[in-house]
Design a protein around this motif. Sequence first.
Motif, mmCIF file in Angstrom:
data_model
loop_
_atom_site.group_PDB
_atom_site.id
_atom_site.type_symbol
_atom_site.label_atom_id
_atom_site.label_comp_id
_atom_site.label_asym_id
_atom_site.label_seq_id
_atom_site.Cartn_x
_atom_site.Cartn_y
_atom_site.Cartn_z
ATOM 1 N N ASN A 102 -25.964 58.166 -31.810
ATOM 2 C CA ASN A 102 -26.272 58.998 -30.928
ATOM 3 C C ASN A 102 -25.419 59.084 -29.774
ATOM 4 O O ASN A 102 -25.389 59.953 -29.110
ATOM 5 C CB ASN A 102 -27.573 58.581 -30.371
ATOM 6 N N SER A 103 -24.402 57.876 -29.630
ATOM 7 C CA SER A 103 -23.564 58.189 -28.609
ATOM 8 C C SER A 103 -22.537 59.112 -28.910
ATOM 9 O O SER A 103 -22.161 59.874 -28.032
ATOM 10 C CB SER A 103 -22.985 56.405 -28.274
ATOM 11 N N PRO A 104 -21.635 58.827 -29.998
ATOM 12 C CA PRO A 104 -20.708 59.776 -30.181
ATOM 13 C C PRO A 104 -21.188 61.002 -30.622
ATOM 14 O O PRO A 104 -20.399 62.124 -30.547
ATOM 15 C CB PRO A 104 -19.767 59.094 -31.320
ATOM 16 N N TYR A 105 -22.347 61.126 -31.060
ATOM 17 C CA TYR A 105 -23.034 62.357 -31.431
ATOM 18 C C TYR A 105 -22.838 63.502 -30.346
ATOM 19 O O TYR A 105 -22.677 64.557 -30.575
ATOM 20 C CB TYR A 105 -24.433 62.351 -31.674
ATOM 21 N N LEU A 106 -22.835 62.839 -28.964
ATOM 22 C CA LEU A 106 -22.678 64.119 -27.959
ATOM 23 C C LEU A 106 -21.445 64.624 -27.745
ATOM 24 O O LEU A 106 -21.264 65.703 -27.430
ATOM 25 C CB LEU A 106 -22.931 63.124 -26.570
ATOM 26 N N VAL A 107 -20.486 64.102 -28.531
ATOM 27 C CA VAL A 107 -19.079 64.807 -28.633
ATOM 28 C C VAL A 107 -19.322 65.882 -29.496
ATOM 29 O O VAL A 107 -18.652 67.025 -29.176
ATOM 30 C CB VAL A 107 -17.918 63.901 -29.058
ATOM 31 N N THR A 108 -20.046 65.943 -30.443
ATOM 32 C CA THR A 108 -20.301 67.220 -31.371
ATOM 33 C C THR A 108 -21.226 68.212 -30.728
ATOM 34 O O THR A 108 -21.034 69.397 -31.222
ATOM 35 C CB THR A 108 -21.113 66.926 -32.617
ATOM 36 N N ASP A 109 -21.658 67.847 -29.569
ATOM 37 C CA ASP A 109 -22.351 68.960 -28.833
ATOM 38 C C ASP A 109 -21.330 69.992 -28.355
ATOM 39 O O ASP A 109 -21.870 71.022 -27.826
ATOM 40 C CB ASP A 109 -23.125 68.436 -27.639
ATOM 41 N N LEU A 110 -20.105 69.600 -28.236
ATOM 42 C CA LEU A 110 -19.175 70.561 -27.641
ATOM 43 C C LEU A 110 -18.730 71.739 -28.732
ATOM 44 O O LEU A 110 -18.714 73.111 -28.226
ATOM 45 C CB LEU A 110 -17.766 70.072 -27.844
ATOM 46 N N MET A 127 -19.424 70.630 -17.924
ATOM 47 C CA MET A 127 -20.665 70.037 -18.317
ATOM 48 C C MET A 127 -20.691 69.206 -19.658
ATOM 49 O O MET A 127 -20.929 68.103 -19.704
ATOM 50 C CB MET A 127 -21.757 70.784 -18.081
ATOM 51 N N PHE A 128 -20.227 70.079 -20.652
ATOM 52 C CA PHE A 128 -20.083 69.285 -22.046
ATOM 53 C C PHE A 128 -19.124 68.404 -22.014
ATOM 54 O O PHE A 128 -19.478 67.159 -22.659
ATOM 55 C CB PHE A 128 -20.148 70.484 -22.968
ATOM 56 N N ALA A 129 -18.151 68.445 -21.366
ATOM 57 C CA ALA A 129 -17.249 67.373 -21.310
ATOM 58 C C ALA A 129 -17.588 65.807 -20.678
ATOM 59 O O ALA A 129 -17.593 64.765 -21.234
ATOM 60 C CB ALA A 129 -15.788 67.634 -20.498
ATOM 61 N N ALA A 130 -18.459 66.330 -19.781
ATOM 62 C CA ALA A 130 -18.931 65.003 -18.965
ATOM 63 C C ALA A 130 -20.042 64.511 -19.762
ATOM 64 O O ALA A 130 -20.013 62.994 -19.862
ATOM 65 C CB ALA A 130 -19.672 65.596 -17.627
ATOM 66 N N PHE A 131 -21.068 65.179 -20.498
ATOM 67 C CA PHE A 131 -21.862 64.617 -21.575
ATOM 68 C C PHE A 131 -21.203 64.000 -22.414
ATOM 69 O O PHE A 131 -21.538 62.802 -22.875
ATOM 70 C CB PHE A 131 -23.022 65.457 -21.945
ATOM 71 N N ALA A 132 -20.116 64.388 -22.950
ATOM 72 C CA ALA A 132 -19.500 63.879 -24.367
ATOM 73 C C ALA A 132 -18.736 62.432 -23.924
ATOM 74 O O ALA A 132 -19.045 61.549 -24.423
ATOM 75 C CB ALA A 132 -18.456 64.991 -24.691
ATOM 76 N N TRP A 133 -18.114 62.596 -22.662
ATOM 77 C CA TRP A 133 -17.307 61.191 -22.285
ATOM 78 C C TRP A 133 -18.538 60.423 -21.991
ATOM 79 O O TRP A 133 -18.193 58.991 -22.228
ATOM 80 C CB TRP A 133 -16.356 61.784 -21.132
ATOM 81 N N THR A 134 -19.288 60.526 -21.254
ATOM 82 C CA THR A 134 -20.295 59.382 -20.954
ATOM 83 C C THR A 134 -20.962 58.794 -22.157
ATOM 84 O O THR A 134 -21.077 57.648 -22.352
ATOM 85 C CB THR A 134 -21.514 60.097 -19.987
ATOM 86 N N PHE A 136 -19.882 58.924 -25.081
ATOM 87 C CA PHE A 136 -18.684 58.345 -25.954
ATOM 88 C C PHE A 136 -18.604 56.775 -25.436
ATOM 89 O O PHE A 136 -18.480 55.836 -26.339
ATOM 90 C CB PHE A 136 -17.577 59.302 -25.721
ATOM 91 N N PHE A 137 -18.330 56.636 -24.160
ATOM 92 C CA PHE A 137 -17.906 55.596 -23.579
ATOM 93 C C PHE A 137 -19.038 54.805 -23.504
ATOM 94 O O PHE A 137 -18.939 53.518 -23.667
ATOM 95 C CB PHE A 137 -17.517 55.818 -21.779
ATOM 96 N N MET A 138 -20.291 55.095 -23.347
ATOM 97 C CA MET A 138 -21.399 54.337 -23.340
ATOM 98 C C MET A 138 -21.554 53.571 -24.615
ATOM 99 O O MET A 138 -21.867 52.395 -24.995
ATOM 100 C CB MET A 138 -22.728 55.151 -22.953
ATOM 101 N N ALA A 225 -9.793 55.418 -30.648
ATOM 102 C CA ALA A 225 -10.279 55.207 -29.481
ATOM 103 C C ALA A 225 -10.771 53.817 -28.883
ATOM 104 O O ALA A 225 -10.629 53.516 -27.928
ATOM 105 C CB ALA A 225 -11.463 56.523 -28.957
ATOM 106 N N TYR A 226 -11.569 53.171 -29.825
ATOM 107 C CA TYR A 226 -12.043 51.930 -29.492
ATOM 108 C C TYR A 226 -11.125 50.811 -29.368
ATOM 109 O O TYR A 226 -11.158 50.068 -28.567
ATOM 110 C CB TYR A 226 -12.967 51.454 -30.789
ATOM 111 N N LEU A 227 -9.937 51.197 -30.377
ATOM 112 C CA LEU A 227 -8.721 50.231 -30.141
ATOM 113 C C LEU A 227 -8.225 50.302 -28.800
ATOM 114 O O LEU A 227 -7.681 49.209 -27.956
ATOM 115 C CB LEU A 227 -7.768 50.275 -31.148
ATOM 116 N N MET A 228 -8.059 51.616 -28.281
ATOM 117 C CA MET A 228 -7.422 51.927 -27.018
ATOM 118 C C MET A 228 -8.517 50.917 -25.770
ATOM 119 O O MET A 228 -7.817 50.448 -24.876
ATOM 120 C CB MET A 228 -7.436 53.242 -26.623
#
Length: 243
Positions: A102-110, A127-134, A136-138, A225-228
């Motif tokens: 459900n965390s990376p799923y927010l990226v697909t809301d783009l 707004m969508f980028a803010a949700f996706a990044w939050t 994703f990072f979470m 992304a996780y490695l970074m």
Amino acid sequence: MLAQTPFTEYDIRIMFKTLSRHRNKFFMLAALGIASAFCVAMLVARFWRMNNSHYGFMLWNLFLAWIPLLCSIIAFRFYERKVFSYVIFLLLAFSWLLFFPNSPYLVTDLIHLRSISSDIWWYDVIMFAAFAWTGFFMGFVSLQWMQDWIANLFGKVISWMFAIAALGLSAFGVYLGRFLRWNSWDIFFEPISLLSDVWQRIRHPLQYSPTMLFTVLLAGFLFCAYLMLVAYTQLRQEGVEVD
């Protein structure tokens, strides 16, 4: 007779000791809370500006993204209190893994950006980028905390095997949610239908090549992304100064 104070001097010392020991985790949670509040504020402002509740589903998606983080916090508390059993481990690991996609799923809301036709399209992009990044990072923070827990219990090699497997399964879970519209809790309410869809794609990978391609590409992206994130964390811990 004087009423007993709710906090003794000893309790206060313990509280500040705990805050000092885990200040980085508290700071991270505060940052994620602020980021989530910013996302919610943007969405509520859009509701008011457009006089509708379009994209209201993003609140639910953001809430679901918090669940794996909460699972990782519970796992950390069990480790800190030196409470361990295989039942607790399997229950927490399964619960975390079930909701982790459900965390990376927010990226697909783009994907919803392609249907934007309003005069504030730029607002929706932010707004969508803010949700996706939050989200994703979470998810990555929760993965790192789970990996640390497993590394302390079983070693670093096992923890990295867990992380890689989790990212791969998460990518497949995102596919199930985005394209087949399955939810995390459907494993309990519609297990036969869900497992049938999963088995069909595992059994006939060439027939479902778009599924495999999506999963591999997203898993690769998540892993890089996780490695970074891990590399940056190590850089901070080592106190390396960048000129």
